[in-house]
Design an enzyme around this catalytic site. Sequence first.
Site, PDB file in Angstrom:
ATOM      1  CB  THR A  88      -0.928   0.018   1.242  1.00 40.15           C
ATOM      2  OG1 THR A  88      -0.104  -0.143   2.409  1.00 40.15           O
ATOM      3  CG2 THR A  88      -1.957  -1.089   1.180  1.00 40.15           C
ATOM      4  CD  GLU A  90      18.157   9.028   6.438  1.00 38.82           C
ATOM      5  OE1 GLU A  90      18.264   9.265   7.638  1.00 38.82           O
ATOM      6  OE2 GLU A  90      18.406   9.872   5.563  1.00 38.82           O
ATOM      7  CB  SER A 109      17.406   3.196   3.992  1.00 31.96           C
ATOM      8  OG  SER A 109      17.485   4.599   4.020  1.00 31.96           O
ATOM      9  CG  ASP A 141       9.595   2.319  -2.780  1.00 34.41           C
ATOM     10  OD1 ASP A 141       9.256   3.442  -3.185  1.00 34.41           O
ATOM     11  OD2 ASP A 141      10.720   2.081  -2.309  1.00 34.41           O
ATOM     12  CE  LYS A 172      14.145   0.531   6.146  1.00 41.56           C
ATOM     13  NZ  LYS A 172      13.391  -0.494   5.422  1.00 41.56           N
ATOM     14  CE1 TYR A 175      13.121   3.715   7.682  1.00 39.03           C
ATOM     15  CE2 TYR A 175      15.088   4.944   7.091  1.00 39.03           C
ATOM     16  CZ  TYR A 175      14.051   4.113   6.729  1.00 39.03           C
ATOM     17  OH  TYR A 175      13.948   3.665   5.429  1.00 39.03           O
TER      18      TYR A 175
HETATM   19  P1  NAP Z   1       5.973   4.007   2.596  1.00 43.88           P
HETATM   20  O1  NAP Z   1       5.283   4.706   1.481  1.00 43.88           O
HETATM   21  O2  NAP Z   1       6.009   4.632   3.944  1.00 43.88           O
HETATM   22  O3  NAP Z   1       5.317   2.548   2.710  1.00 43.88           O
HETATM   23  C1  NAP Z   1       5.565   1.720   3.823  1.00 43.88           C
HETATM   24  C2  NAP Z   1       4.659   0.514   3.737  1.00 43.88           C
HETATM   25  O4  NAP Z   1       4.896  -0.325   4.894  1.00 43.88           O
HETATM   26  C3  NAP Z   1       3.150   0.848   3.739  1.00 43.88           C
HETATM   27  O5  NAP Z   1       2.489  -0.020   2.873  1.00 43.88           O
HETATM   28  C4  NAP Z   1       2.762   0.534   5.186  1.00 43.88           C
HETATM   29  O6  NAP Z   1       1.378   0.218   5.321  1.00 43.88           O
HETATM   30  C5  NAP Z   1       3.621  -0.684   5.419  1.00 43.88           C
HETATM   31  N1  NAP Z   1       3.757  -1.026   6.850  1.00 43.88           N
HETATM   32  C6  NAP Z   1       4.054  -0.190   7.873  1.00 43.88           C
HETATM   33  N2  NAP Z   1       4.103  -0.885   9.031  1.00 43.88           N
HETATM   34  C7  NAP Z   1       3.811  -2.174   8.730  1.00 43.88           C
HETATM   35  C8  NAP Z   1       3.700  -3.369   9.496  1.00 43.88           C
HETATM   36  N3  NAP Z   1       3.886  -3.372  10.812  1.00 43.88           N
HETATM   37  N4  NAP Z   1       3.419  -4.520   8.848  1.00 43.88           N
HETATM   38  C9  NAP Z   1       3.202  -4.530   7.500  1.00 43.88           C
HETATM   39  N5  NAP Z   1       3.272  -3.433   6.733  1.00 43.88           N
HETATM   40  C10 NAP Z   1       3.585  -2.270   7.330  1.00 43.88           C
HETATM   41  O7  NAP Z   1       7.495   3.699   2.209  1.00 43.88           O
HETATM   42  P2  NAP Z   1       8.190   3.645   0.750  1.00 43.88           P
HETATM   43  O8  NAP Z   1       8.731   4.991   0.450  1.00 43.88           O
HETATM   44  O9  NAP Z   1       7.308   2.960  -0.204  1.00 43.88           O
HETATM   45  O10 NAP Z   1       9.442   2.729   1.073  1.00 43.88           O
HETATM   46  C11 NAP Z   1       9.375   1.314   0.935  1.00 43.88           C
HETATM   47  C12 NAP Z   1      10.491   0.675   1.749  1.00 43.88           C
HETATM   48  O11 NAP Z   1      11.750   1.175   1.285  1.00 43.88           O
HETATM   49  C13 NAP Z   1      10.452   0.991   3.236  1.00 43.88           C
HETATM   50  O12 NAP Z   1      10.979  -0.132   3.906  1.00 43.88           O
HETATM   51  C14 NAP Z   1      11.402   2.170   3.372  1.00 43.88           C
HETATM   52  O13 NAP Z   1      11.916   2.222   4.679  1.00 43.88           O
HETATM   53  C15 NAP Z   1      12.455   1.801   2.353  1.00 43.88           C
HETATM   54  N6  NAP Z   1      13.188   2.891   1.722  1.00 43.88           N
HETATM   55  C16 NAP Z   1      12.518   3.933   1.161  1.00 43.88           C
HETATM   56  C17 NAP Z   1      13.241   4.930   0.513  1.00 43.88           C
HETATM   57  C18 NAP Z   1      12.542   6.092  -0.172  1.00 43.88           C
HETATM   58  O14 NAP Z   1      13.219   7.090  -0.486  1.00 43.88           O
HETATM   59  N7  NAP Z   1      11.255   5.988  -0.472  1.00 43.88           N
HETATM   60  C19 NAP Z   1      14.640   4.853   0.437  1.00 43.88           C
HETATM   61  C20 NAP Z   1      15.277   3.761   1.021  1.00 43.88           C
HETATM   62  C21 NAP Z   1      14.547   2.776   1.640  1.00 43.88           C
HETATM   63  P3  NAP Z   1       0.243   1.348   5.525  1.00 43.88           P
HETATM   64  O15 NAP Z   1      -0.127   1.792   4.137  1.00 43.88           O
HETATM   65  O16 NAP Z   1      -0.837   0.627   6.225  1.00 43.88           O
HETATM   66  O17 NAP Z   1       0.862   2.444   6.336  1.00 43.88           O
HETATM   67  O1  F7E Z   2      13.705  14.468   4.556  1.00 43.80           O
HETATM   68  C1  F7E Z   2      14.697  17.876   5.427  1.00 43.80           C
HETATM   69  C2  F7E Z   2      14.972  16.783   6.433  1.00 43.80           C
HETATM   70  O2  F7E Z   2      11.717  13.205   5.340  1.00 43.80           O
HETATM   71  C3  F7E Z   2      14.709  14.861   3.647  1.00 43.80           C
HETATM   72  C4  F7E Z   2      12.661   8.170   3.682  1.00 43.80           C
HETATM   73  O3  F7E Z   2      12.040   7.648   2.531  1.00 43.80           O
HETATM   74  O4  F7E Z   2      14.649   8.734   2.453  1.00 43.80           O
HETATM   75  C5  F7E Z   2      13.631   9.267   3.278  1.00 43.80           C
HETATM   76  O5  F7E Z   2      14.185   9.836   4.457  1.00 43.80           O
HETATM   77  C6  F7E Z   2      15.457  16.053   4.192  1.00 43.80           C
HETATM   78  C7  F7E Z   2      15.939  15.914   5.636  1.00 43.80           C
HETATM   79  O6  F7E Z   2      13.413  12.100   3.810  1.00 43.80           O
HETATM   80  C8  F7E Z   2      11.386  19.191   6.120  1.00 43.80           C
HETATM   81  O7  F7E Z   2      15.533  17.339   7.625  1.00 43.80           O
HETATM   82  C9  F7E Z   2      13.360  19.987   5.739  1.00 43.80           C
HETATM   83  O8  F7E Z   2      17.238  16.412   5.723  1.00 43.80           O
HETATM   84  O9  F7E Z   2      11.920  13.784   2.889  1.00 43.80           O
HETATM   85  P1  F7E Z   2      12.570  13.396   4.139  1.00 43.80           P
HETATM   86  P2  F7E Z   2      14.620  11.375   4.568  1.00 43.80           P
HETATM   87  O10 F7E Z   2      14.671  11.706   5.989  1.00 43.80           O
HETATM   88  O11 F7E Z   2      15.854  11.625   3.762  1.00 43.80           O
HETATM   89  C10 F7E Z   2      15.438   7.700   3.053  1.00 43.80           C
HETATM   90  C11 F7E Z   2      16.446   7.221   2.051  1.00 43.80           C
HETATM   91  C12 F7E Z   2      14.614   6.631   3.662  1.00 43.80           C
HETATM   92  O12 F7E Z   2      15.040   5.484   3.742  1.00 43.80           O
HETATM   93  C13 F7E Z   2      13.399   7.045   4.406  1.00 43.80           C
HETATM   94  O13 F7E Z   2      12.496   5.943   4.529  1.00 43.80           O
HETATM   95  O14 F7E Z   2      14.573  17.184   4.193  1.00 43.80           O
HETATM   96  N1  F7E Z   2      13.456  18.638   5.671  1.00 43.80           N
HETATM   97  N2  F7E Z   2      12.106  20.354   6.019  1.00 43.80           N
HETATM   98  C14 F7E Z   2      12.245  18.119   5.905  1.00 43.80           C
HETATM   99  N3  F7E Z   2      11.807  16.834   5.913  1.00 43.80           N
HETATM  100  C15 F7E Z   2      10.495  16.630   6.161  1.00 43.80           C
HETATM  101  N4  F7E Z   2      10.008  15.359   6.154  1.00 43.80           N
HETATM  102  N5  F7E Z   2       9.613  17.660   6.402  1.00 43.80           N
HETATM  103  C16 F7E Z   2      10.007  18.961   6.392  1.00 43.80           C
HETATM  104  O15 F7E Z   2       9.226  19.871   6.632  1.00 43.80           O
END
Ligand code: NAP
Ligand code: F7E
Length: 336
Positions: A9, A128, A126, A12, A167, A163
């Site tokens: 949901t 991160e 990630s 990704d 990870k 987080y």
């Molecule tokens: P997202 O939009 O926040 O989606 C997270 C998904 O995990 C949602 O479907 C959520 O369900 C589900 N979830 C949360 N808690 C759960 C649980 N306890 N059991 C089963 N499902 C659960 O994240 P995304 O951006 O698609 O990222 C996908 C994955 O890649 C995550 O593991 C994230 O940490 C990792 N990642 C993301 C990025 C990025 O930039 N997007 C980069 C590096 C790694 P609900 O819809 O019910 O909330």
């Molecule tokens: O923040 C700055 C904040 O929350 C990016 C997740 O998908 O990517 C994501 O993590 C930057 C940070 O992403 C706001 O301080 C400023 O420096 O969009 P973000 P993130 O923290 O990089 C990694 C790879 C993952 O794995 C994670 O799951 O933006 N920032 N002002 C802000 N960030 C947020 N959220 N909101 C603000 O108002």
Amino acid sequence: MKAIITGTTGQDGSHLADLLLEKGYKVVGTTRRVSVDNTERIKHLLNNENFELVSADITDGSSVMNVLQKHDDAVEFYNLAAQSHVAESFKQPGLTWDITGKGVLNILQTLIDLNMHHVKFYQASSSEMFGASFDTEEDIYKKIGTMEKYQDENTKFLPQSPYAIAKCAAHYMTRLFREGYGLHASAGILFNHEGPRRGETFVTRKITKWIGDFVKSGRSDNFPQLRLGNLEAFRDWGYAGDYVEGMWMMLQQDKADDYVICTGETHTIREFLDVAFKHVDIEDWSQHVVVDPKFYRPAEVDYLRGRNNKAKEKLGWTPKHSFQDLVKLMVDHDTK
Ligand code: NAP
Ligand code: F7E
């Protein structure tokens, strides 16, 4: 070919489900109990006969086991489920650990307990995890005299949030199950990736959603300002649709391994604002944006820029969208 996706949901999960269905897979997606409908991103799949939505929460090992027992003909398992919001992980560190860290152990252990070695496993690691750590390009330094910073598969991890620590644990657990139990378990170390399906509290979507609402309001003078935190952080932002192809490619390899997926470019939040506002003909966005310390984090990740040489060479993966393409794609979506 059947694949199981946790986190279907999410951003990704929905892109990956689209990709696998296009490739002819049967897709089993998991969803957890929530009080409001969470199927917005996959509503176009709900009547697809090759797509099935099943109930599981990765903190509940028995629910994971039920899914795997019922779908023991699956050949691939993509774990995309996580509490994925970094800022939120400081507020709910225990829950983040239970889902993003221990939840992954629940899946890996169940695969072994059920003797399901035929299932190839993908873990969503990630950038991160690198946190405050980087390497420097000595080779470039010798040529042009400036030292570019980057992260790749050999860069050490120095996580800066609950987080990122969860990870790291899941990443090492994935490696252990690969090395120790012979599971085909790969981890994609993905840098930030975005798009119109991005959650609205991540910074890119927060910006483009605000711009969309502002434009739709007729650019009203009374429109509330956009409140953001740290604008100086650098991120390597790519398009989510490109990145899920990398996930799939990893599981098509004979040997499981870890791969960085990124663009190799880095930009600040300020630069994102420049391109996004310019796309709606606003050159100076300063009157629209307020820096609010409420959005600062206890610890920040200042600089992320990946190096994707391994994914390019071994998987044949390259990003198809530039930074400019990505920002415009998101602004266009949110202004419509
Ligand atoms: P997202 O939009 O926040 O989606 C997270 C998904 O995990 C949602 O479907 C959520 O369900 C589900 N979830 C949360 N808690 C759960 C649980 N306890 N059991 C089963 N499902 C659960 O994240 P995304 O951006 O698609 O990222 C996908 C994955 O890649 C995550 O593991 C994230 O940490 C990792 N990642 C993301 C990025 C990025 O930039 N997007 C980069 C590096 C790694 P609900 O819809 O019910 O909330
Ligand atoms: O923040 C700055 C904040 O929350 C990016 C997740 O998908 O990517 C994501 O993590 C930057 C940070 O992403 C706001 O301080 C400023 O420096 O969009 P973000 P993130 O923290 O990089 C990694 C790879 C993952 O794995 C994670 O799951 O933006 N920032 N002002 C802000 N960030 C947020 N959220 N909101 C603000 O108002």
